[in-house]
Design a protein around this motif. Sequence first.
Motif, PDB file in Angstrom:
ATOM      1  N   HIS A   1       0.905  -1.271   0.018  1.00 43.84           N
ATOM      2  CA  HIS A   1      -0.110  -0.051   0.023  1.00 43.84           C
ATOM      3  C   HIS A   1       0.973   1.361  -0.136  1.00 43.84           C
ATOM      4  O   HIS A   1       1.852   1.722   0.713  1.00 43.84           O
ATOM      5  CB  HIS A   1      -0.926   0.034   1.163  1.00 43.84           C
ATOM      6  N   THR A   2       0.516   2.202  -0.897  1.00 44.80           N
ATOM      7  CA  THR A   2       1.238   3.387  -0.829  1.00 44.80           C
ATOM      8  C   THR A   2       0.502   4.515  -1.190  1.00 44.80           C
ATOM      9  O   THR A   2      -0.463   4.599  -1.871  1.00 44.80           O
ATOM     10  CB  THR A   2       2.319   3.556  -2.143  1.00 44.80           C
ATOM     11  N   ALA A   3       0.533   5.708  -0.167  1.00 44.82           N
ATOM     12  CA  ALA A   3      -0.209   6.976  -0.318  1.00 44.82           C
ATOM     13  C   ALA A   3       0.965   7.950  -0.412  1.00 44.82           C
ATOM     14  O   ALA A   3       1.837   8.002   0.358  1.00 44.82           O
ATOM     15  CB  ALA A   3      -0.948   7.177   0.775  1.00 44.82           C
TER      16      ALA A   3
ATOM     17  N   ALA B   1       5.392  13.614  -0.538  1.00 46.38           N
ATOM     18  CA  ALA B   1       5.626  12.819   0.657  1.00 46.38           C
ATOM     19  C   ALA B   1       4.646  11.723   0.772  1.00 46.38           C
ATOM     20  O   ALA B   1       3.659  11.974   0.303  1.00 46.38           O
ATOM     21  CB  ALA B   1       5.658  13.692   1.957  1.00 46.38           C
ATOM     22  N   GLY B   2       5.009  10.798   1.497  1.00 50.49           N
ATOM     23  CA  GLY B   2       3.814   9.672   1.678  1.00 50.49           C
ATOM     24  C   GLY B   2       4.229   8.489   2.310  1.00 50.49           C
ATOM     25  O   GLY B   2       5.330   8.584   3.303  1.00 50.49           O
TER      26      GLY B   2
ATOM     27  N   ASP C   1      -0.108   0.584   8.435  1.00 52.24           N
ATOM     28  CA  ASP C   1       1.219   0.956   8.738  1.00 52.24           C
ATOM     29  C   ASP C   1       2.039   1.560   7.859  1.00 52.24           C
ATOM     30  O   ASP C   1       3.136   1.818   7.796  1.00 52.24           O
ATOM     31  CB  ASP C   1       1.940  -0.617   8.675  1.00 52.24           C
ATOM     32  N   MET C   2       1.256   2.282   6.885  1.00 55.93           N
ATOM     33  CA  MET C   2       1.900   3.232   5.763  1.00 55.93           C
ATOM     34  C   MET C   2       2.485   4.354   6.465  1.00 55.93           C
ATOM     35  O   MET C   2       3.762   4.747   5.830  1.00 55.93           O
ATOM     36  CB  MET C   2       0.791   3.665   4.867  1.00 55.93           C
ATOM     37  N   PHE C   3       1.994   4.836   7.618  1.00 52.17           N
ATOM     38  CA  PHE C   3       2.814   6.158   8.157  1.00 52.17           C
ATOM     39  C   PHE C   3       3.155   5.543   9.453  1.00 52.17           C
ATOM     40  O   PHE C   3       3.677   6.395  10.437  1.00 52.17           O
ATOM     41  CB  PHE C   3       1.898   7.202   8.474  1.00 52.17           C
TER      42      PHE C   3
ATOM     43  N   PRO D   1       7.088   6.291   6.162  1.00 51.92           N
ATOM     44  CA  PRO D   1       6.932   7.442   5.495  1.00 51.92           C
ATOM     45  C   PRO D   1       8.262   7.887   4.827  1.00 51.92           C
ATOM     46  O   PRO D   1       9.498   7.296   5.105  1.00 51.92           O
ATOM     47  CB  PRO D   1       6.710   8.428   6.725  1.00 51.92           C
ATOM     48  N   PHE D   2       8.070   8.557   3.579  1.00 56.10           N
ATOM     49  CA  PHE D   2       8.977   9.006   2.900  1.00 56.10           C
ATOM     50  C   PHE D   2       8.660  10.452   2.309  1.00 56.10           C
ATOM     51  O   PHE D   2       7.555  10.676   2.183  1.00 56.10           O
ATOM     52  CB  PHE D   2       9.076   7.821   1.675  1.00 56.10           C
TER      53      PHE D   2
END
Length: 478
Positions: free
Chosen positions: A136-138, A326-327, A335-337, A342-343
Amino acid sequence: MMRRYSIIPLVLLAGCTVGPHDLTNPVPTPPAQVPGTIAPVSGAAQQLVAGPAVVPNWWQGFGSAKLDALVAQALAHNNDLAAAEANLRQAQELARAASGGTGPQVDANYQAQRTRISKALSGPLADQNDYLYTLHTAQLTVAYPLDLFGAGRNKVRSARAAADVAAHRLHAAQATAVANLVLAVIQHAALQAQIAATQAAIRDNRDLVDLLEKRRKLGDIGEADVGAQQTALATIEATLPPLLRQAQHQAGLIATLTGQAPGTAGDLPTLAELQLPASLPVALPADIVAARPDVRAAEAQVRGAAADVGSAIAVRLPSITLSGNAGGSATKFLDMFQDGNPFFSIVGGITQPIFHAGQLKHQQRAAEAALEEAKAQYRATALQAFLDVDDAIAGLRTDAEALDAAARADAAASRTLAMTRRQVELGALGTLQLLNASSAASQASVQLVQAKSARLADSVALYLASGSTPADLQSAGR
Protein backbone atom coordinates in the motif's frame (compact mmCIF):
# COMPACT_ATOMS: atom_id res chain seq x y z
CA MET A 1 22.19 34.28 6.66
CA MET A 2 23.57 33.49 3.24
CA ARG A 3 20.87 30.91 2.69
CA ARG A 4 18.16 33.40 3.65
CA TYR A 5 19.30 36.05 1.18
CA SER A 6 20.08 33.67 -1.65
CA ILE A 7 16.43 33.53 -2.64
CA ILE A 8 16.15 37.29 -3.15
CA PRO A 9 17.36 37.21 -6.79
CA LEU A 10 14.77 34.55 -7.55
CA VAL A 11 12.02 36.63 -5.95
CA LEU A 12 13.05 39.65 -7.95
CA LEU A 13 13.21 37.63 -11.14
CA ALA A 14 9.74 36.21 -10.43
CA GLY A 15 8.34 39.70 -10.73
CA CYS A 16 9.96 40.28 -14.12
CA THR A 17 7.71 39.96 -17.15
CA VAL A 18 9.28 40.10 -20.59
CA GLY A 19 7.51 41.30 -23.70
CA PRO A 20 6.24 44.60 -25.17
CA HIS A 21 4.76 46.99 -22.64
CA ASP A 22 4.16 50.13 -24.71
CA LEU A 23 1.02 49.34 -26.71
CA THR A 24 0.38 52.89 -27.88
CA ASN A 25 -1.35 52.63 -31.22
CA PRO A 26 -2.37 56.09 -32.49
CA VAL A 27 -5.20 56.36 -35.01
CA PRO A 28 -5.81 59.36 -37.28
CA THR A 29 -8.96 61.05 -36.04
CA PRO A 30 -11.37 63.06 -38.19
CA PRO A 31 -12.79 66.42 -37.08
CA ALA A 32 -15.81 66.16 -34.82
CA GLN A 33 -19.19 66.17 -36.51
CA VAL A 34 -21.07 69.43 -36.16
CA PRO A 35 -24.46 69.27 -34.41
CA GLY A 36 -27.38 70.70 -36.30
CA THR A 37 -30.89 70.18 -37.56
CA ILE A 38 -32.10 68.12 -40.49
CA ALA A 39 -35.45 69.60 -41.43
CA PRO A 40 -36.85 68.66 -44.85
CA VAL A 41 -40.06 70.30 -45.96
CA SER A 42 -41.71 66.94 -46.59
CA GLY A 43 -40.77 65.06 -43.44
CA ALA A 44 -40.12 65.29 -39.74
CA ALA A 45 -37.11 67.21 -38.47
CA GLN A 46 -34.23 65.54 -36.63
CA GLN A 47 -31.73 67.09 -34.25
CA LEU A 48 -28.09 66.00 -34.35
CA VAL A 49 -27.17 66.44 -30.69
CA ALA A 50 -23.64 66.49 -29.26
CA GLY A 51 -23.26 64.05 -26.42
CA PRO A 52 -22.31 60.48 -25.51
CA ALA A 53 -22.21 57.91 -28.28
CA VAL A 54 -24.27 55.35 -26.39
CA VAL A 55 -28.04 55.89 -26.41
CA PRO A 56 -29.92 53.47 -24.12
CA ASN A 57 -32.77 51.54 -25.75
CA TRP A 58 -32.40 53.61 -28.92
CA TRP A 59 -34.98 51.58 -30.85
CA GLN A 60 -37.71 53.07 -28.65
CA GLY A 61 -37.15 56.35 -30.50
CA PHE A 62 -39.12 54.89 -33.44
CA GLY A 63 -42.27 55.05 -31.30
CA SER A 64 -43.62 51.57 -32.00
CA ALA A 65 -44.71 49.22 -29.22
CA LYS A 66 -44.73 46.39 -31.77
CA LEU A 67 -41.08 47.07 -32.59
CA ASP A 68 -40.16 47.21 -28.88
CA ALA A 69 -41.75 43.80 -28.35
CA LEU A 70 -39.86 42.31 -31.29
CA VAL A 71 -36.53 43.64 -29.97
CA ALA A 72 -37.20 42.20 -26.51
CA GLN A 73 -37.98 38.85 -28.09
CA ALA A 74 -34.81 38.94 -30.20
CA LEU A 75 -32.63 39.73 -27.19
CA ALA A 76 -34.17 36.81 -25.32
CA HIS A 77 -34.28 34.18 -28.08
CA ASN A 78 -31.88 35.07 -30.91
CA ASN A 79 -29.71 32.01 -31.57
CA ASP A 80 -26.65 33.99 -32.70
CA LEU A 81 -26.68 35.75 -29.33
CA ALA A 82 -27.01 32.42 -27.53
CA ALA A 83 -23.95 31.15 -29.41
CA ALA A 84 -21.99 34.34 -28.62
CA GLU A 85 -22.88 34.04 -24.94
CA ALA A 86 -21.71 30.43 -24.86
CA ASN A 87 -18.47 31.46 -26.57
CA LEU A 88 -17.96 34.13 -23.91
CA ARG A 89 -18.48 31.63 -21.08
CA GLN A 90 -15.97 29.30 -22.72
CA ALA A 91 -13.38 32.09 -23.04
CA GLN A 92 -13.89 33.14 -19.42
CA GLU A 93 -13.44 29.58 -18.17
CA LEU A 94 -10.28 29.18 -20.26
CA ALA A 95 -8.93 32.39 -18.72
CA ARG A 96 -9.61 31.03 -15.23
CA ALA A 97 -7.95 27.76 -16.20
CA ALA A 98 -4.87 29.64 -17.44
CA SER A 99 -4.70 31.55 -14.16
CA GLY A 100 -4.89 28.31 -12.22
CA GLY A 101 -1.98 26.92 -14.21
CA THR A 102 0.42 29.48 -12.68
CA GLY A 103 -0.11 28.31 -9.10
CA PRO A 104 1.00 25.25 -7.15
CA GLN A 105 -0.37 21.92 -8.31
CA VAL A 106 -1.22 19.49 -5.50
CA ASP A 107 -2.21 15.87 -6.18
CA ALA A 108 -3.01 12.99 -3.84
CA ASN A 109 -2.40 9.39 -4.86
CA TYR A 110 -3.10 6.01 -3.34
CA GLN A 111 -1.97 2.74 -4.89
CA ALA A 112 -2.44 -0.85 -3.80
CA GLN A 113 -0.17 -3.37 -5.48
CA ARG A 114 -0.60 -7.17 -5.14
CA THR A 115 2.68 -8.92 -5.96
CA ARG A 116 3.97 -12.49 -6.06
CA ILE A 117 7.73 -12.84 -6.24
CA SER A 118 9.76 -15.76 -7.58
CA LYS A 119 10.93 -18.33 -5.08
CA ALA A 120 14.43 -17.90 -6.46
CA LEU A 121 14.42 -14.27 -5.26
CA SER A 122 13.41 -15.23 -1.73
CA GLY A 123 15.59 -16.75 1.00
CA PRO A 124 15.55 -20.55 1.44
CA LEU A 125 14.10 -20.23 4.94
CA ALA A 126 11.30 -17.85 3.89
CA ASP A 127 7.78 -18.86 4.64
CA GLN A 128 5.62 -19.96 1.69
CA ASN A 129 3.27 -17.01 2.30
CA ASP A 130 6.11 -14.50 1.93
CA TYR A 131 6.07 -15.02 -1.86
CA LEU A 132 2.73 -13.19 -2.08
CA TYR A 133 2.17 -9.76 -0.50
CA THR A 134 0.26 -6.46 -0.94
CA LEU A 135 2.04 -3.10 -0.95
CA HIS A 136 0.00 0.00 0.00
CA THR A 137 1.39 3.42 -1.00
CA ALA A 138 -0.15 6.84 -0.35
CA GLN A 139 1.55 10.09 -1.28
CA LEU A 140 0.95 13.80 -1.75
CA THR A 141 2.72 15.54 -4.65
CA VAL A 142 3.28 19.29 -4.92
CA ALA A 143 4.68 21.01 -8.03
CA TYR A 144 5.27 24.73 -8.47
CA PRO A 145 6.75 26.38 -11.59
CA LEU A 146 8.56 29.60 -10.71
CA ASP A 147 7.36 32.12 -13.29
CA LEU A 148 10.68 33.96 -13.51
CA PHE A 149 10.14 35.81 -16.77
CA GLY A 150 6.36 35.91 -16.92
CA ALA A 151 5.64 33.03 -19.29
CA GLY A 152 2.69 31.96 -17.16
CA ARG A 153 1.55 35.51 -16.43
CA ASN A 154 1.62 36.34 -20.13
CA LYS A 155 -0.46 33.27 -20.89
CA VAL A 156 -3.00 34.46 -18.32
CA ARG A 157 -3.02 37.94 -19.88
CA SER A 158 -3.53 36.43 -23.32
CA ALA A 159 -6.42 34.28 -22.09
CA ARG A 160 -8.03 37.22 -20.32
CA ALA A 161 -7.66 39.33 -23.45
CA ALA A 162 -9.38 36.56 -25.41
CA ALA A 163 -12.22 36.65 -22.88
CA ASP A 164 -12.46 40.43 -23.34
CA VAL A 165 -12.60 39.92 -27.11
CA ALA A 166 -15.45 37.43 -26.67
CA ALA A 167 -17.31 39.86 -24.37
CA HIS A 168 -17.01 42.74 -26.83
CA ARG A 169 -18.03 40.47 -29.70
CA LEU A 170 -21.12 39.47 -27.73
CA HIS A 171 -21.96 43.16 -27.34
CA ALA A 172 -21.38 43.67 -31.06
CA ALA A 173 -23.61 40.68 -31.81
CA GLN A 174 -26.34 42.17 -29.63
CA ALA A 175 -26.09 45.51 -31.38
CA THR A 176 -26.03 43.91 -34.82
CA ALA A 177 -28.97 41.63 -34.05
CA VAL A 178 -31.11 44.55 -32.89
CA ALA A 179 -30.05 46.75 -35.82
CA ASN A 180 -30.71 43.96 -38.33
CA LEU A 181 -34.12 43.35 -36.78
CA VAL A 182 -35.09 47.04 -36.91
CA LEU A 183 -33.84 47.32 -40.50
CA ALA A 184 -35.82 44.20 -41.45
CA VAL A 185 -38.95 45.71 -39.89
CA ILE A 186 -38.37 48.97 -41.80
CA GLN A 187 -37.79 47.08 -45.04
CA HIS A 188 -40.90 44.98 -44.52
CA ALA A 189 -42.96 48.11 -43.83
CA ALA A 190 -41.54 49.79 -46.95
CA LEU A 191 -42.35 46.75 -49.08
CA GLN A 192 -45.89 46.67 -47.76
CA ALA A 193 -46.24 50.35 -48.65
CA GLN A 194 -44.85 49.67 -52.14
CA ILE A 195 -47.26 46.77 -52.50
CA ALA A 196 -50.15 49.05 -51.55
CA ALA A 197 -48.96 51.71 -54.03
CA THR A 198 -48.52 49.10 -56.77
CA GLN A 199 -51.97 47.66 -56.13
CA ALA A 200 -53.43 51.17 -56.32
CA ALA A 201 -51.61 51.74 -59.63
CA ILE A 202 -52.97 48.44 -60.93
CA ARG A 203 -56.52 49.50 -60.06
CA ASP A 204 -55.99 52.87 -61.76
CA ASN A 205 -54.59 51.25 -64.90
CA ARG A 206 -57.46 48.80 -65.03
CA ASP A 207 -59.84 51.74 -64.89
CA LEU A 208 -57.89 53.36 -67.71
CA VAL A 209 -58.12 50.18 -69.79
CA ASP A 210 -61.89 50.16 -69.24
CA LEU A 211 -62.04 53.85 -70.20
CA LEU A 212 -60.08 53.33 -73.40
CA GLU A 213 -62.12 50.24 -74.22
CA LYS A 214 -65.26 52.37 -74.06
CA ARG A 215 -63.69 55.00 -76.32
CA ARG A 216 -62.63 52.29 -78.76
CA LYS A 217 -66.19 51.06 -78.98
CA LEU A 218 -67.27 54.62 -79.71
CA GLY A 219 -64.67 54.78 -82.48
CA ASP A 220 -62.58 57.54 -80.88
CA ILE A 221 -59.42 55.43 -80.69
CA GLY A 222 -58.08 52.29 -82.26
CA GLU A 223 -57.16 48.84 -81.02
CA ALA A 224 -53.51 49.84 -80.76
CA ASP A 225 -54.29 52.48 -78.14
CA VAL A 226 -56.14 49.94 -75.99
CA GLY A 227 -53.35 47.39 -76.48
CA ALA A 228 -50.74 49.92 -75.36
CA GLN A 229 -52.63 50.56 -72.13
CA GLN A 230 -53.12 46.83 -71.57
CA THR A 231 -49.37 46.40 -71.96
CA ALA A 232 -48.78 49.10 -69.36
CA LEU A 233 -51.23 47.36 -67.03
CA ALA A 234 -49.49 44.00 -67.45
CA THR A 235 -46.11 45.64 -66.84
CA ILE A 236 -47.25 47.07 -63.53
CA GLU A 237 -48.92 43.79 -62.56
CA ALA A 238 -45.61 42.00 -63.20
CA THR A 239 -43.91 44.16 -60.54
CA LEU A 240 -46.29 42.97 -57.80
CA PRO A 241 -45.21 39.30 -57.33
CA PRO A 242 -41.53 40.16 -56.63
CA LEU A 243 -42.65 42.68 -54.03
CA LEU A 244 -44.88 40.10 -52.37
CA ARG A 245 -42.03 37.61 -52.35
CA GLN A 246 -39.60 40.13 -50.81
CA ALA A 247 -42.14 41.08 -48.15
CA GLN A 248 -42.64 37.42 -47.24
CA HIS A 249 -38.87 36.95 -47.04
CA GLN A 250 -38.53 39.94 -44.71
CA ALA A 251 -41.31 38.60 -42.50
CA GLY A 252 -39.51 35.25 -42.34
CA LEU A 253 -36.23 37.02 -41.56
CA ILE A 254 -37.87 38.92 -38.71
CA ALA A 255 -39.19 35.65 -37.30
CA THR A 256 -35.77 33.97 -37.42
CA LEU A 257 -34.07 36.99 -35.84
CA THR A 258 -36.46 36.64 -32.91
CA GLY A 259 -35.75 32.91 -32.63
CA GLN A 260 -39.02 31.82 -34.24
CA ALA A 261 -39.87 29.77 -37.32
CA PRO A 262 -40.70 31.62 -40.57
CA GLY A 263 -44.37 32.38 -40.91
CA THR A 264 -44.84 33.23 -37.23
CA ALA A 265 -43.81 36.91 -37.24
CA GLY A 266 -47.33 38.07 -36.38
CA ASP A 267 -48.56 41.65 -36.71
CA LEU A 268 -45.69 43.85 -37.89
CA PRO A 269 -45.45 47.66 -37.84
CA THR A 270 -46.43 49.61 -40.92
CA LEU A 271 -44.42 52.47 -42.37
CA ALA A 272 -46.94 54.95 -40.95
CA GLU A 273 -46.46 53.47 -37.47
CA LEU A 274 -42.69 54.07 -37.48
CA GLN A 275 -41.69 57.60 -36.60
CA LEU A 276 -38.29 59.19 -37.05
CA PRO A 277 -36.27 59.60 -33.83
CA ALA A 278 -36.39 63.26 -32.88
CA SER A 279 -32.71 63.43 -31.89
CA LEU A 280 -29.60 61.49 -32.89
CA PRO A 281 -26.16 61.30 -31.25
CA VAL A 282 -23.17 63.19 -32.60
CA ALA A 283 -20.26 61.97 -30.47
CA LEU A 284 -16.61 62.90 -30.43
CA PRO A 285 -14.27 60.48 -32.27
CA ALA A 286 -12.71 59.41 -28.95
CA ASP A 287 -16.15 58.55 -27.55
CA ILE A 288 -16.99 56.53 -30.66
CA VAL A 289 -13.79 54.50 -30.30
CA ALA A 290 -14.54 53.94 -26.61
CA ALA A 291 -18.13 52.86 -27.29
CA ARG A 292 -17.82 50.68 -30.38
CA PRO A 293 -17.58 47.01 -29.34
CA ASP A 294 -15.72 46.01 -32.51
CA VAL A 295 -13.02 48.63 -31.80
CA ARG A 296 -12.74 47.50 -28.18
CA ALA A 297 -12.49 43.88 -29.32
CA ALA A 298 -9.66 44.86 -31.70
CA GLU A 299 -7.93 46.65 -28.81
CA ALA A 300 -8.22 43.52 -26.65
CA GLN A 301 -6.70 41.49 -29.48
CA VAL A 302 -3.67 43.81 -29.44
CA ARG A 303 -3.25 43.18 -25.71
CA GLY A 304 -3.54 39.44 -26.25
CA ALA A 305 -1.00 39.49 -29.09
CA ALA A 306 1.43 41.47 -26.93
CA ALA A 307 1.08 38.88 -24.17
CA ASP A 308 1.77 36.11 -26.70
CA VAL A 309 5.01 37.87 -27.66
CA GLY A 310 6.00 37.90 -23.99
CA SER A 311 5.26 34.19 -23.71
CA ALA A 312 7.35 33.46 -26.82
CA ILE A 313 10.29 35.40 -25.36
CA ALA A 314 9.99 33.77 -21.95
CA VAL A 315 10.14 30.28 -23.47
CA ARG A 316 13.69 31.07 -24.65
CA LEU A 317 14.82 31.98 -21.12
CA PRO A 318 15.60 29.78 -18.10
CA SER A 319 12.71 28.13 -16.26
CA ILE A 320 12.75 26.70 -12.75
CA THR A 321 10.39 24.09 -11.35
CA LEU A 322 10.12 23.02 -7.73
CA SER A 323 8.40 19.77 -6.85
CA GLY A 324 8.13 17.46 -3.89
CA ASN A 325 6.21 14.50 -2.64
CA ALA A 326 5.64 12.84 0.71
CA GLY A 327 3.82 9.72 1.70
CA GLY A 328 4.13 6.25 3.13
CA SER A 329 4.40 2.67 1.91
CA ALA A 330 3.76 -0.60 3.78
CA THR A 331 2.39 -4.07 3.29
CA LYS A 332 -0.46 -3.22 5.66
CA PHE A 333 -2.75 -0.29 5.03
CA LEU A 334 -2.61 1.03 8.60
CA ASP A 335 1.18 0.77 8.74
CA MET A 336 1.90 3.17 5.83
CA PHE A 337 2.83 6.00 8.19
CA GLN A 338 4.24 3.91 11.03
CA ASP A 339 7.88 3.61 12.06
CA GLY A 340 10.19 4.00 9.04
CA ASN A 341 7.55 3.68 6.32
CA PRO A 342 6.97 7.41 5.54
CA PHE A 343 9.06 8.93 2.75
CA PHE A 344 9.54 12.31 1.08
CA SER A 345 11.53 13.94 -1.69
CA ILE A 346 12.15 17.53 -2.81
CA VAL A 347 13.35 18.28 -6.33
CA GLY A 348 14.37 21.55 -7.90
CA GLY A 349 15.21 21.84 -11.57
CA ILE A 350 16.29 24.55 -13.96
CA THR A 351 16.02 24.35 -17.74
CA GLN A 352 17.71 26.60 -20.28
CA PRO A 353 16.89 26.01 -23.96
CA ILE A 354 20.14 25.79 -25.94
CA PHE A 355 19.39 24.42 -29.39
CA HIS A 356 15.96 23.91 -30.96
CA ALA A 357 16.93 24.36 -34.62
CA GLY A 358 15.53 27.92 -34.65
CA GLN A 359 12.06 26.82 -33.55
CA LEU A 360 11.79 29.14 -30.54
CA LYS A 361 13.27 32.12 -32.37
CA HIS A 362 10.84 31.79 -35.25
CA GLN A 363 7.92 31.32 -32.87
CA GLN A 364 8.86 34.63 -31.27
CA ARG A 365 9.08 36.34 -34.64
CA ALA A 366 5.69 34.89 -35.61
CA ALA A 367 4.19 36.28 -32.38
CA GLU A 368 5.73 39.70 -33.10
CA ALA A 369 4.24 39.65 -36.60
CA ALA A 370 0.85 38.71 -35.12
CA LEU A 371 1.13 41.74 -32.82
CA GLU A 372 1.80 44.05 -35.77
CA GLU A 373 -1.20 42.52 -37.54
CA ALA A 374 -3.42 43.10 -34.50
CA LYS A 375 -2.29 46.73 -34.31
CA ALA A 376 -3.06 47.26 -38.00
CA GLN A 377 -6.47 45.63 -37.59
CA TYR A 378 -7.19 47.92 -34.64
CA ARG A 379 -6.35 51.02 -36.68
CA ALA A 380 -8.46 49.75 -39.59
CA THR A 381 -11.41 49.01 -37.29
CA ALA A 382 -11.23 52.47 -35.68
CA LEU A 383 -11.06 54.19 -39.08
CA GLN A 384 -14.01 52.09 -40.26
CA ALA A 385 -15.96 53.30 -37.22
CA PHE A 386 -15.30 56.92 -38.18
CA LEU A 387 -16.29 56.15 -41.77
CA ASP A 388 -19.54 54.49 -40.65
CA VAL A 389 -20.51 57.57 -38.64
CA ASP A 390 -19.60 59.90 -41.50
CA ASP A 391 -21.60 57.80 -43.99
CA ALA A 392 -24.63 57.65 -41.70
CA ILE A 393 -24.73 61.42 -41.14
CA ALA A 394 -24.19 62.10 -44.84
CA GLY A 395 -27.00 59.66 -45.61
CA LEU A 396 -29.35 61.42 -43.21
CA ARG A 397 -28.71 64.79 -44.83
CA THR A 398 -28.87 63.64 -48.45
CA ASP A 399 -31.88 61.37 -47.90
CA ALA A 400 -33.76 64.30 -46.37
CA GLU A 401 -33.13 66.20 -49.59
CA ALA A 402 -34.14 63.15 -51.61
CA LEU A 403 -37.36 62.92 -49.61
CA ASP A 404 -38.24 66.51 -50.51
CA ALA A 405 -37.60 65.80 -54.19
CA ALA A 406 -39.57 62.54 -54.06
CA ALA A 407 -42.51 64.23 -52.32
CA ARG A 408 -42.61 67.00 -54.92
CA ALA A 409 -42.34 64.46 -57.73
CA ASP A 410 -45.14 62.34 -56.28
CA ALA A 411 -47.44 65.32 -55.85
CA ALA A 412 -46.71 66.60 -59.36
CA ALA A 413 -47.10 63.17 -60.94
CA SER A 414 -50.41 62.62 -59.18
CA ARG A 415 -51.73 65.97 -60.40
CA THR A 416 -50.46 65.32 -63.92
CA LEU A 417 -52.09 61.89 -64.02
CA ALA A 418 -55.40 63.28 -62.78
CA MET A 419 -55.42 66.08 -65.40
CA THR A 420 -54.26 63.77 -68.18
CA ARG A 421 -56.91 61.22 -67.33
CA ARG A 422 -59.57 63.92 -67.37
CA GLN A 423 -58.39 65.19 -70.76
CA VAL A 424 -58.34 61.65 -72.13
CA GLU A 425 -61.90 61.17 -70.93
CA LEU A 426 -62.81 64.36 -72.81
CA GLY A 427 -60.91 63.19 -75.89
CA ALA A 428 -58.41 66.05 -75.78
CA LEU A 429 -55.31 63.86 -75.40
CA GLY A 430 -54.17 60.56 -76.79
CA THR A 431 -53.03 57.43 -75.00
CA LEU A 432 -49.30 58.21 -75.24
CA GLN A 433 -49.60 61.09 -72.78
CA LEU A 434 -51.73 58.92 -70.54
CA LEU A 435 -49.18 56.11 -70.57
CA ASN A 436 -46.38 58.50 -69.68
CA ALA A 437 -48.36 60.11 -66.88
CA SER A 438 -49.42 56.76 -65.45
CA SER A 439 -45.86 55.40 -65.48
CA ALA A 440 -44.47 58.57 -63.90
CA ALA A 441 -47.08 58.48 -61.12
CA SER A 442 -46.33 54.85 -60.34
CA GLN A 443 -42.57 55.44 -60.17
CA ALA A 444 -42.94 58.57 -58.07
CA SER A 445 -45.10 56.74 -55.54
CA VAL A 446 -42.51 53.99 -55.11
CA GLN A 447 -39.65 56.50 -54.83
CA LEU A 448 -41.51 58.37 -52.09
CA VAL A 449 -41.88 55.19 -50.07
CA GLN A 450 -38.20 54.39 -50.54
CA ALA A 451 -37.15 57.89 -49.49
CA LYS A 452 -39.19 57.65 -46.29
CA SER A 453 -37.76 54.24 -45.40
CA ALA A 454 -34.20 55.40 -46.22
CA ARG A 455 -34.38 58.09 -43.51
CA LEU A 456 -35.48 55.48 -40.99
CA ALA A 457 -32.68 53.12 -42.04
CA ASP A 458 -30.08 55.90 -41.85
CA SER A 459 -31.15 56.61 -38.27
CA VAL A 460 -30.51 52.96 -37.40
CA ALA A 461 -27.12 53.16 -39.12
CA LEU A 462 -26.07 56.17 -37.04
CA TYR A 463 -27.07 54.51 -33.77
CA LEU A 464 -25.10 51.41 -34.72
CA ALA A 465 -22.09 53.36 -36.01
CA SER A 466 -21.91 55.46 -32.84
CA GLY A 467 -21.72 52.37 -30.63
CA SER A 468 -25.14 52.31 -28.95
CA THR A 469 -24.99 48.68 -27.83
CA PRO A 470 -23.96 46.10 -25.18
CA ALA A 471 -24.71 47.02 -21.60
CA ASP A 472 -27.82 48.99 -22.47
CA LEU A 473 -29.19 46.13 -24.57
CA GLN A 474 -28.46 43.53 -21.89
CA SER A 475 -30.45 45.45 -19.31
CA ALA A 476 -33.30 45.72 -21.77
CA GLY A 477 -33.91 42.07 -22.38
CA ARG A 478 -31.19 39.48 -21.97
